[in-house]
Design an enzyme around this catalytic site. Structure first.
Site, mmCIF file in Angstrom:
data_model
loop_
_atom_site.group_PDB
_atom_site.id
_atom_site.type_symbol
_atom_site.label_atom_id
_atom_site.label_comp_id
_atom_site.label_asym_id
_atom_site.label_seq_id
_atom_site.Cartn_x
_atom_site.Cartn_y
_atom_site.Cartn_z
ATOM 1 N N GLU A 112 0.836 -1.203 0.000
ATOM 2 C CA GLU A 112 0.000 0.000 0.000
ATOM 3 C C GLU A 112 0.871 1.252 0.000
ATOM 4 O OE1 GLU A 112 -2.894 -0.507 -0.685
ATOM 5 O OE2 GLU A 112 -3.651 -2.334 0.229
ATOM 6 N N GLU A 142 -4.468 5.164 -0.538
ATOM 7 C CA GLU A 142 -3.338 4.328 -0.133
ATOM 8 C C GLU A 142 -2.817 4.739 1.244
ATOM 9 O OE1 GLU A 142 -3.303 1.891 -1.848
ATOM 10 O OE2 GLU A 142 -3.456 2.287 -3.984
ATOM 11 N N GLU A 207 -3.681 -4.921 -8.573
ATOM 12 C CA GLU A 207 -5.011 -4.622 -8.035
ATOM 13 C C GLU A 207 -6.112 -5.344 -8.793
ATOM 14 O OE1 GLU A 207 -4.398 -0.422 -5.793
ATOM 15 O OE2 GLU A 207 -4.623 -0.264 -7.937
ATOM 16 N N GLU A 241 -10.648 -0.736 -3.974
ATOM 17 C CA GLU A 241 -9.832 -1.285 -5.067
ATOM 18 C C GLU A 241 -10.530 -1.176 -6.423
ATOM 19 O OE1 GLU A 241 -6.787 -1.984 -4.803
ATOM 20 O OE2 GLU A 241 -6.553 -2.103 -2.623
#
Lengths: 530, 391
Positions: A112, A142, A207, A241
């Protein structure tokens, strides 16, 4: 007419002008926020050509974003600090799972954090204000995700029966031979390079492809093993996400306007997929299957559904219109999905004092499950674990080490120079095709040709000292002590080769192994069989 | 869900029996201090520090890092990320920074949500209760229609300039603060446009589009030095600390504060505009937080409490101040011409003496916060006199 309708009509009559502004009304002006000037370009320009007219799919203003995220935060922390506290959730988790979460939470935190910087890179390089707005939201997302992963560790450190390792993994990971693999894929794969290449690594592969198995499947295994802490946090991460995947899709859309630069895209996708797969496939698989008492489904099966069918089939299928094809290395990755996590687990057991967590060898019940789902597992791995157990793997008085056992039998442990992960050429069953190359008087090990090709093309991107080079000559107990891997009594190790509260290994027990970190490239003249 | 017979281990009696049998009777470790190796910014570890401090996987050449070794993937050409060469200032510990507001994600979005909800209610009330009708039409159409819109570009340019500072910042708590400061700048621009859209709904003669505003930003002499400054700081400066100092420590603390506070916030009320001061009060809050954090970073961390490189850093901050003060001065001087376009001229508020007093307030505050701590020799009177020539 209903009374409510009358009230609305009356209100409109009294207030004919609309008195509020929907965030979407603001968002539609964003493309007008910028202006052109001579020097305008990204400070980190891309070899691609990002279209200034590209739009973003999730059209959030700053205030609307905050409203949405604030609600999620309240739900998440309310569950953690109120509901789960009262249920004593920290003491309902199976130790096998709780221990692996020491690594999972911290390693994902690294991912992250890398994504934070990578999104900032895209924010700089993109020229479309809407795209910038989307990348900015991801930057802040993030920050959230780092905070969330850290909150899992923080929560565990307060409520779990063995906080050691949760409290200090940010320090302890420095000697973990698996951690450079995280740095390579997440720490730098997301941000050290062309912004579009970073986007492909981060948004299009990590992702869009791997967060489903990493975050969604992992929460299923967590809950099966008594852990409701991780699902509470990770599923909240996953809600962001989708926007990040959309950012990745729009990155590709934004570069389609220039066919001259499209020739790079397939290579960048192939490299990104292999880079992310090389770490994520073995690590997630090992965490799920070796970190659990209660199994859900074989990792190979989950991988096939999420990565092979869902991502490579459906997701990349959407990009076929732009000329993108599935990565050439997909077939090798599929083989890795069956065996690479078993290879990595073997090395983790061999190097357990450096992991910072308590590990437990597979028992009879596990072995039956492994053999049933991975035919041939017992003959290859199971027998090794049985021999290790018989030789005193768990016994602090034995002086036994899996790593020493391997080296004494010629099973060298090397660091794959591109992925930075350890591998054993003679005991691995994944997609291995080892090679050893020399450059400027230094030898480099590679576990397979895809990584080797990346190094051959850009060797300057992989100039670093690997784990063995960094710590060559260190006695094992000294290394663990220096990294903070000792409990508050000053002698008992945080890492253990079993889950019992008795017979815990100390620094003296570790010293008894008499193991000094070698550099296998110097002591083993191993060459691949021809 | 991959299985129809999924069982939750926490609430399944059979599984809990097995789990409890595997759990030791007593905790295996009594010490639960989080990140015990890290230096605390306050007496006890705060949640702000717990959830971010030392999350960065950096190279051991970044002082204060917990790592051993270096980054394992470089840029094409071999340059690493998180490089100390990204700035001329030096720190003995890049992880020493603490945002005085202790903003990690949750309190940050909570604050912004509250501001958003308050703005929503305020705008509705303002539009429906008759406040809107008090506004001077020329102020609305000339000043808010053109120059207030131009401020969107100022905020957007400064927001854009934060991208590479976030990327390059050498530690996790620095990246957090800078991300939030950049997000606030984006927000500030969007809130101005939100207000302008509302005006467009309420008044048929108000055009909420940004065409006139952009033209002013690009061509009106009032904005040209400001635009040139923003363009330079966005695209022409590669040292990320220099950028932060130039944005929050000089330009936005002088020019930005004057435009937001002394011009729009102060004069709006004079023209019956009670909404603009409210919207700008949020931007002022953001600047205050950014300013406090910049002081904590550049003055406290890099000079006052930096044991080795404080003198070195002071030299750079002075040099940067000298480099960016003239551009800021020029921006403010040009902006003062806006007073000639005001619909209302009121003695004691828009007269030269009052404007000079406003400039003085801004300049003195800047000198106290940023010039004096770095021993920057600054002739405030000469600065003010020059700026006032633009009036």
């Amino acid at each position: 007419m209903a009374a409510s309708n009358l009230a609305v009509k009356q209100a409109l009559k009294n207030n004919p002008a609309p008195s509020s502004v929907d965030p979407q009304e603001v968002h539609k002006w964003l493309q007008d926020f910028t202006w052109d000037f001579k020097e305008k370009a990204g400070k980190y320009p891309t070899k691609y050509d990002m279209d200034v007219n590209t739009r973003e799919q999730f059209k959030l203003t700053a205030k609307e974003y905050a409203r949405m995220e604030s609600a999620k935060e309240e739900r998440q922390f309310g569950t953690l600090l109120d509901g789960l506290d009262r249920l004593d959730a920290g003491n309902k988790v199976h130790p096998r799972w709780g221990e692996f979460m020491k690594l999972v939470a911290n390693f994902l935190e690294t991912g992250e954090y890398g994504a934070l910087a990578g999104s900032a890179l895209l924010w700089d390089t993109a020229q479309s204000p809407e795209q910038r707005n989307g990348y900015l939201a991801q930057v802040i997302d993030e920050v959230r995700h780092v905070n969330q992963c850290a909150s899992v560790s923080y929560y565990y450190s307060k409520h779990y029966y063995d906080p050691a390792g949760f409290t200090n993994m940010r320090q302890l990971r420095a000697i973990n031979p698996l951690y450079p693999g995280v740095k390579r894929a997440f720490g730098e794969g997301f941000l050290a390079g062309d912004a579009v290449e970073s986007s492909i690594n981060l948004q299009l592969v990590a992702e869009a492809c791997f967060t489903n198995p990493l975050i969604v499947a992992l929460t299923e295994w967590a809950a099966a093993n008594g852990d409701e802490i991780t699902p509470t946090v990770f599923l909240s991460i996953e809600t962001d996400e989708l926007r990040h995947m959309a950012n990745g899709y729009q990155t590709i859309v934004s570069i389609m306007n220039n066919p001259d630069t499209m020739k790079y895209l397939q290579t960048d996708l192939d490299n990104a997929f292999w880079t992310q797969h090389k770490f994520l496939t073995p690590f997630v698989g090992a965490a799920l299957e070796y970190g659990s008492r209660f199994k859900v489904e074989p990792w190979a099966k989950s991988w096939n559904r999420w990565v092979y069918e869902d991502w490579a089939g459906i997701w990349l299928g959407r990009l076929q219109q732009f000329g993108l094809k599935s990565p050439k290395c997909l077939a090798d990755a599929k083989k890795d999905a069956v065996w690479a996590h078993h290879d990595l687990a073997l090395l983790a057991f061999a190097l357990w004092p450096l992991t910072g967590i308590r590990l437990e060898l597979p028992d009879r019940q596990d072995m039956e499950w492994f053999e049933a789902n991975y035919p041939g597992w017992y003959e290859h791995y199971g027998k090794i674990y049985e021999e290790w157990r018989a030789l005193g793997f768990e016994d602090p008085r034995s002086g036994f080490s899996g790593a020493v056992w391997m080296l004494q039998r010629g099973h060298g442990i090397f660091i794959d120079h591109t992925s930075s992960l350890p591998f054993c050429p003679t005991l691995g069953k994944g997609a291995l095709k080892p090679s050893f190359l020399e450059k400027n008087g230094k030898r480099f090990a590679f576990s397979e040709p895809h990584g080797e090709r990346m190094w051959l093309q850009e060797p300057e991107r992989y100039e670093f000292q690997n784990f063995f080079e960094q710590f060559e000559g260190w006695e094992l107990s000294d290394l663990v002590k220096a990294a903070g891997g000792v409990r508050s009594d000053g002698k008992t190790l945080m890492a253990q080769p079993h889950l019992r509260s008795t017979d815990m290994w100390t620094l003296d027990d570790l010293k008894r192994i008499n193991f000094t970190v070698p550099d296998p490239m110097r002591i083993l003249n191993w060459q691949p069989a021809h | 869900m991959s299985s129809n017979s999924f069982v939750r281990g926490m609430v399944d009696p059979y599984r809990q029996t097995i789990i409890q049998a595997a759990i030791p009777e007593q905790p295996l470790e009594s010490k639960r201090d989080h990140i015990p190796f890290a230096k605390r910014g306050w007496r006890r570890l705060t949640e702000y520090e717990a959830v971010m401090l030392h999350a960065q996987n950096s190279v051991d050449s970044v002082p204060g890092s917990q790592e051993v070794g270096e980054s394992v993937q470089k840029w094409p050409g071999g340059r690493p990320n998180y490089s100390i060469e990204s700035t001329a200032v030096i720190a003995g510990n890049w992880f020493y920074f603490r945002d005085p507001a202790k903003r990690w994600f949750m309190p940050y979005v909570k604050q912004k949500t509250e501001e958003g909800q308050t703005a929503e209610r305020t705008m509705k009330s303002w539009a429906e209760s008759g406040d809107a009708g008090m506004m001077n039409a020329d102020w609305r159409n000339q000043i808010l229609g053109t120059h207030y819109g131009a401020l969107v570009y100022n905020e957007y340019g400064l927001f854009s300039a934060h991208s590479t500072t976030v990327y390059s910042a050498l530690s996790d708590l620095l990246k957090t603060w800078i991300s939030e400061a950049g997000f606030d700048k984006n927000d500030a621009g969007q809130m101005i446009q939100m207000e302008r859209i509302l005006l467009g709904k309420l008044f048929a003669d108000f055009d909420p589009s940004l065409a006139a505003a952009k033209q002013a930003w690009m061509q009106d002499p009032i904005w040209q030095p400001a635009r040139e400054f923003v363009q330079h700081i966005w695209m022409g400066v590669y040292d990320w600390v220099e950028q932060l100092w130039a944005i929050h420590g000089i330009y936005d603390h002088i020019f930005g504060q004057f435009v937001r506070r002394e011009f729009f916030q102060r004069l709006a009320g004079l023209h019956g505009d009670t909404l603009t001061p409210f919207i700008q009060s949020q931007a002022l809050t953001y600047h205050q937080q950014a300013s406090d954090a910049l002081q904590a970073f550049c003055v406290k961390m890099l000079i006052d409490e930096e044991p080795v490189y404080g003198a070195h850093n002071r030299r750079y901050l002075r040099a940067w101040t000298k480099r960016y003060l003239p551009g800021t001065q020029a921006a403010l001087k040009a902006f003062l011409a806006i007073y000639k376009t005001l619909p209302l001229q009121v003695e004691g508020i828009t007269c030269k003496a009052s404007v000079e007093a406003a400039v003085r307030r801004i300049v003195n505050d800047w000198a106290r916060r940023f010039a004096e701590p770095i021993d920057y020799r600054f002739d405030a009177e000469a600065f003010i006199a020059d700026v006032m020539q633009g009036y």
